[in-house]
Design a protein around this motif. Structure first.
Motif, PDB file in Angstrom:
ATOM      1  N   TYR A  36       0.843  -1.191   0.000  1.00 50.06           N
ATOM      2  CA  TYR A  36       0.000   0.000   0.000  1.00 50.06           C
ATOM      3  C   TYR A  36       0.882   1.246   0.000  1.00 50.06           C
ATOM      4  CZ  TYR A  36      -3.507  -3.321   1.590  1.00 50.06           C
ATOM      5  OH  TYR A  36      -4.343  -4.410   1.695  1.00 50.06           O
ATOM      6  N   GLN A  38       0.621   5.302   1.141  1.00 46.80           N
ATOM      7  CA  GLN A  38      -0.162   6.312   1.860  1.00 46.80           C
ATOM      8  C   GLN A  38       0.556   7.651   1.762  1.00 46.80           C
ATOM      9  OE1 GLN A  38      -0.782   5.931   6.152  1.00 46.80           O
ATOM     10  NE2 GLN A  38      -2.811   6.838   5.938  1.00 46.80           N
ATOM     11  N   LYS A  42      -3.527  11.368   3.535  1.00 53.17           N
ATOM     12  CA  LYS A  42      -4.458  10.665   2.656  1.00 53.17           C
ATOM     13  C   LYS A  42      -4.740   9.246   3.140  1.00 53.17           C
ATOM     14  CE  LYS A  42      -4.676  14.088  -0.278  1.00 53.17           C
ATOM     15  NZ  LYS A  42      -5.920  14.908  -0.367  1.00 53.17           N
ATOM     16  N   VAL A  43      -5.725   8.635   2.511  1.00 51.87           N
ATOM     17  CA  VAL A  43      -6.109   7.263   2.802  1.00 51.87           C
ATOM     18  C   VAL A  43      -5.142   6.302   2.099  1.00 51.87           C
ATOM     19  CG1 VAL A  43      -7.951   5.565   2.487  1.00 51.87           C
ATOM     20  CG2 VAL A  43      -8.522   7.934   3.040  1.00 51.87           C
ATOM     21  N   PRO A  44      -4.822   5.178   2.720  1.00 50.79           N
ATOM     22  CA  PRO A  44      -3.966   4.199   2.027  1.00 50.79           C
ATOM     23  C   PRO A  44      -4.577   3.746   0.701  1.00 50.79           C
ATOM     24  CG  PRO A  44      -4.134   3.669   4.354  1.00 50.79           C
ATOM     25  CD  PRO A  44      -5.137   4.756   4.100  1.00 50.79           C
ATOM     26  N   LEU A  46      -4.147   0.694  -2.351  1.00 54.11           N
ATOM     27  CA  LEU A  46      -3.557  -0.589  -2.735  1.00 54.11           C
ATOM     28  C   LEU A  46      -2.747  -0.429  -4.012  1.00 54.11           C
ATOM     29  CD1 LEU A  46      -3.440  -3.729  -2.358  1.00 54.11           C
ATOM     30  CD2 LEU A  46      -5.447  -3.823  -3.864  1.00 54.11           C
ATOM     31  N   GLN A  55      -2.226  -3.493  -9.059  1.00 51.14           N
ATOM     32  CA  GLN A  55      -3.627  -3.090  -9.002  1.00 51.14           C
ATOM     33  C   GLN A  55      -3.937  -2.195 -10.200  1.00 51.14           C
ATOM     34  OE1 GLN A  55      -6.202  -3.970  -7.559  1.00 51.14           O
ATOM     35  NE2 GLN A  55      -7.552  -2.328  -6.904  1.00 51.14           N
ATOM     36  N   TYR A  87       3.573   0.472   2.885  1.00 47.68           N
ATOM     37  CA  TYR A  87       3.359  -0.603   3.844  1.00 47.68           C
ATOM     38  C   TYR A  87       3.158  -1.927   3.116  1.00 47.68           C
ATOM     39  CZ  TYR A  87       2.159   3.156   7.153  1.00 47.68           C
ATOM     40  OH  TYR A  87       2.170   4.274   7.948  1.00 47.68           O
ATOM     41  N   GLN A  89       1.647  -5.910   3.756  1.00 50.49           N
ATOM     42  CA  GLN A  89       0.624  -6.550   4.588  1.00 50.49           C
ATOM     43  C   GLN A  89       0.508  -8.007   4.178  1.00 50.49           C
ATOM     44  OE1 GLN A  89      -3.328  -6.172   3.363  1.00 50.49           O
ATOM     45  NE2 GLN A  89      -3.988  -7.622   4.929  1.00 50.49           N
ATOM     46  N   PHE A  98       0.450  -5.703   9.195  1.00 51.04           N
ATOM     47  CA  PHE A  98       1.167  -4.760   8.344  1.00 51.04           C
ATOM     48  C   PHE A  98       2.624  -4.661   8.794  1.00 51.04           C
ATOM     49  CE2 PHE A  98      -2.131  -2.646   5.870  1.00 51.04           C
ATOM     50  CZ  PHE A  98      -3.281  -2.898   6.596  1.00 51.04           C
ATOM     51  N   GLN A 100       5.895  -2.076   9.378  1.00 50.19           N
ATOM     52  CA  GLN A 100       5.902  -0.816  10.127  1.00 50.19           C
ATOM     53  C   GLN A 100       5.951   0.409   9.221  1.00 50.19           C
ATOM     54  OE1 GLN A 100       8.538  -2.644   9.546  1.00 50.19           O
ATOM     55  NE2 GLN A 100      10.436  -1.450   9.643  1.00 50.19           N
TER      56      GLN A 100
ATOM     57  N   LEU B  45      -0.077   1.610  10.068  1.00 46.07           N
ATOM     58  CA  LEU B  45      -1.373   0.964   9.968  1.00 46.07           C
ATOM     59  C   LEU B  45      -1.415  -0.269  10.859  1.00 46.07           C
ATOM     60  CD1 LEU B  45      -1.734   1.108   6.086  1.00 46.07           C
ATOM     61  CD2 LEU B  45      -2.786   2.643   7.763  1.00 46.07           C
ATOM     62  N   TYR B  95     -10.357   3.139   9.994  1.00 48.41           N
ATOM     63  CA  TYR B  95     -10.776   2.994   8.605  1.00 48.41           C
ATOM     64  C   TYR B  95     -11.611   1.727   8.435  1.00 48.41           C
ATOM     65  CZ  TYR B  95      -6.996   6.294   7.375  1.00 48.41           C
ATOM     66  OH  TYR B  95      -6.167   7.387   7.269  1.00 48.41           O
ATOM     67  N   PHE B 106      -6.966  -5.103   1.000  1.00 47.53           N
ATOM     68  CA  PHE B 106      -7.982  -4.061   1.057  1.00 47.53           C
ATOM     69  C   PHE B 106      -7.893  -3.153  -0.165  1.00 47.53           C
ATOM     70  CE2 PHE B 106      -8.260  -5.964   4.972  1.00 47.53           C
ATOM     71  CZ  PHE B 106      -7.188  -5.724   5.814  1.00 47.53           C
ATOM     72  N   TRP B 109     -11.090   1.714   0.709  1.00 47.42           N
ATOM     73  CA  TRP B 109     -10.980   2.274   2.046  1.00 47.42           C
ATOM     74  C   TRP B 109     -11.954   3.444   2.203  1.00 47.42           C
ATOM     75  CZ3 TRP B 109      -6.632   1.117   5.502  1.00 47.42           C
ATOM     76  CH2 TRP B 109      -5.739   0.161   4.982  1.00 47.42           C
TER      77      TRP B 109
END
Lengths: 107, 119
Positions: A36, A38, A42-44, A46, A55, A87, A89, A98, A100, B45, B95, B106, B109
């Motif tokens: 991911y 980020q 903002k929002v993470p 994919l 993706q 990140y 996951q 996830f 770090q 996260l 989230y 995911f 989001w």
């Protein structure tokens, strides 16, 4: 539980540089690995799933590789808009841990 | 267009409770597992909880097990997180996240809702 360890924690590179981030699982997870991005505030988002599948809509300068315990996210030519924290996951089974995070900055 | 909209965050005292909601639209909610992920201020996260499409399978992070309860109402296209016995370390943006391929990564989001636990 399986631990996910990313390295480095942060890096600074020049525009156009090739950037590599690694993610290591404490036990094998086959290819059940996602990446991911980020951006600040903002929002993470994919980027990659199944360790190497891009993706839809993600620029082709991003690529992923690896299987088992060792994985890599590569940005082939760093762009200013790639400044973000990245990140990994694991998703083979719960807990869906996830890494770090790796903060990428422009030099 | 897939949309996930969280609500219910706010300021709560240690030991208190809060219920988060996530309203889903733009996809067949009842077909997919759903998840909660949180991010403490300035931190990374952290996966919190997951629930399968029919609520048959539920998973929690050790850090919230016994205090948080995930649930869903497929008739209302909604996901919930009941948070009890809240601690300062639960302070985070929460989230709602969906894995619309059947896998537990995911691809969608929400914007997140901030929970602050402080006296």
């Amino acid at each position: 539980d399986i631990q996910m360890t990313q390295s480095p924690s942060s890096l600074s590179a020049s525009v156009g540089d090739r950037v590599t981030i690694t993610c290591r699982a404490s036990q094998g997870i086959s290819n059940y690995l996602a990446w991911y991005q980020q951006k600040p505030g903002k929002v993470p988002k994919l980027l990659i799933y199944a360790a190497s599948t891009l993706q839809s809509g993600v620029p082709s300068r991003f690529s992923g590789s690896g299987s088992g315990t060792d994985f890599t996210l590569t940005i082939s030519s760093l762009q200013p808009e790639d400044v973000a924290t990245y990140y990994c996951q694991k998703y083979n089974s719960a807990p869906l841990t996830f890494g770090q995070g790796t903060k990428v900055e422009i030099k | 267009e897939v949309q996930l909209v969280e609500s219910g965050g706010g300021l709560v005292k240690p030991g208190g409770s809060l219920r988060l909601s996530c309203a889903a639209s733009g996809f067949t909610f009842s077909s997919y597992s759903m998840n909660w992920v949180r991010q403490a201020p300035g931190k990374g996260l952290e996966w919190v909880s997951s629930i399968s499409s029919s609520s048959s399978y539920i998973y929690y992070a050790d850090s919230v097990k016994g205090r948080f309860t995930i649930s869903r109402d497929n008739a209302k296209n909604s996901l919930y997180l009941q948070m009890n016995s809240l601690r300062a370390e639960d302070t985070a943006v929460y989230y709602c996240a969906g894995g619309l391929t059947g896998e537990f990564y995911f691809d969608y989001w929400g914007q997140g809702t901030l929970v602050t636990v402080s006296s």
